[in-house]
Enzyme design. Sequence first.
Site, PDB file in Angstrom:
ATOM      1  N   SER A 142       5.844  -0.449   2.358  1.00 16.08           N
ATOM      2  CA  SER A 142       6.634  -1.343   3.198  1.00 16.08           C
ATOM      3  C   SER A 142       5.718  -2.341   3.901  1.00 16.08           C
ATOM      4  CB  SER A 142       7.451  -0.517   4.202  1.00 16.08           C
ATOM      5  OG  SER A 142       8.352  -1.336   4.906  1.00 16.08           O
ATOM      6  N   LYS A 148      11.843  -5.842   3.246  1.00 14.95           N
ATOM      7  CA  LYS A 148      11.162  -4.606   3.634  1.00 14.95           C
ATOM      8  C   LYS A 148      12.054  -3.722   4.501  1.00 14.95           C
ATOM      9  CE  LYS A 148       7.221  -5.427   1.576  1.00 14.95           C
ATOM     10  NZ  LYS A 148       6.827  -4.671   0.358  1.00 14.95           N
TER      11      LYS A 148
END
Length: 281
Positions: free
Chosen positions: A152, A170
Amino acid sequence: MIIQQHLPKELFRGKTVFITGGGSGINLGVARHFAALGANLAICGRTQERLDRAAAELRELNAHVGGKVLPVAADVRNYVALEEAFGRTEAEIGSVDVLVAGAAGNFLCPAEDLSPNGFKTVIEIDLLGSFNASRIAFAQLRKTRGSILFISAAQALFPHGLQAHVGAAKAGIDNLMRNLALEWGRYGIRSNGITPGPIADTEGMRRLSNPEHETRTKGSIPLGRYGHVDDIGQAAVFLASPLAAYITGTLLLVDGGSSLIGSALWNEAVEQMVPRKSAQG
């Protein structure tokens, strides 16, 4: 430098790790750590030549256990091509035990100048690509009772200037990670995420920063340095190992504490790096 004295060098012997975006950067750093611990590796990306170069390096790292490395080109946005890559992996080096969903795209752009296609491209590479890889890997991970690691970014945690597209992608990945942890835990599949901080000597850092920016921001990080790809690789092998057998649905921040200070310095720097088209008109 890869530091492995804390883990057995055959920890992942006989295990298969599939890494999207595995031909370079952070994801290649993750691959190095799995290779050094004896894993078989499938690295996936869009450029076969880059994958072949990375594979040669990885074969040296897992040679101590006779490990296999499969460089397989596929675009994570193309479900059929990615499905074929997973099929080859199972046939040639074994069912996937660990999926690292790391393929990503990024560029700096003010939201008012961001085209729908630019926004869509990042969403498709990052979020759709992560879903595609997870969905295709499910059958193999169910057999192996394996795990998924999503790479991420801090843009998902709080807003960053000129990163509306990345933040949306994300944030979606973080939520996907938690949903899969909830739904697939019954099959023995763990799902976790890693949020890197600023990582030195990567393409992302070169694209999104400059020397002046780096000088200012480095000193503000609580641990006083930028991260290295090895920092992320070490976190990845931990989360995939038996040491983390009861960890799922967790987002691990590997950022030296940089998320504690917010994005103000980033925002100030990138505003100077990228002029707004709307301000010029």
